[in-house]
Design a protein around this motif. Sequence first.
Motif: not given
Length: 286
Positions: A19, A23, A30, A32, A64
């Motif tokens: 993650g 990110t 996006q 996530t 994600h």
Amino acid sequence: MKTKKLSIASSVAMLGICGSSLTHAEETFQLTSLTFATTKSAKLNAVTGVGSESESLQTLQFEHFGVNRWGYLYFDLESYNGRHVGAIPVINDGGQAYDLFAIVTPSLSLTKVTGTSFTFGPISDVSLIAMGRQASYYRYKTWGAGVSLNFAVPGFDWFESGVLTHDSSWNVEPQTFATNTGQNYRLDKRRWMWRTLLISKPIDISSQRFNFNFFAIVNSTGNGEVGKHGIEKFVRTELLWQIGGSSDHQLGVRYEYFRHKNSLSNGFGDNSYSSGAPYLMYKYTL
């Protein structure tokens, strides 16, 4: 079956590392999230290793989806936890306490890389796409590449569907299922796959806000060294309620459907396998 045993704590650490790296990429859009889902209806599945002997299964998932200047990257890592996950009693395989499964899907937008519009009717873009899947269960893996279409559909942030090639393998000794042979045996060779991903915009009903997600893959099988499973189908749908109107915390239901032929879960020979599992789930958006 012998697989490398990782603790739940190790799985969580792996999710966090993935993650953090994903990110921080340069992205224009996006999503996530971390998800916990639980069901009492996960039948044993001898092809993918999903399901448990008791049918009780808990899933911890990191997901994600990020759109960037060249296309997008989709990444999914899941840990399935239960009693005798992926067991195959007919060959005295007792399964494991969990199974890990990962999906990586990079996509290259032809509109973005060429500067040319590919809009035609409801089609908003054309992409080159690849997908790889890997499981700890018998080191099962699949790979493929193809073309995908994006559609401009009211009510959806993302509406995509396309066709890819499909190849897959296990790390097993044919007919005996002895593992760690050092050689991958082909399950499927030069087959096809249809893939669809839908992400809805927020749905407002009275004073409450909901989201709907849909993911499906359908592929042909055969031409390999180990078995043939007809048309394999996997469908996952989610209906989520935003707690307090915030997308950071969502409660909802997930439904997963599997279907294929000649499953060892039903014993050897000609048979059909199908499983429909409703989950209760909590999703935290990072």
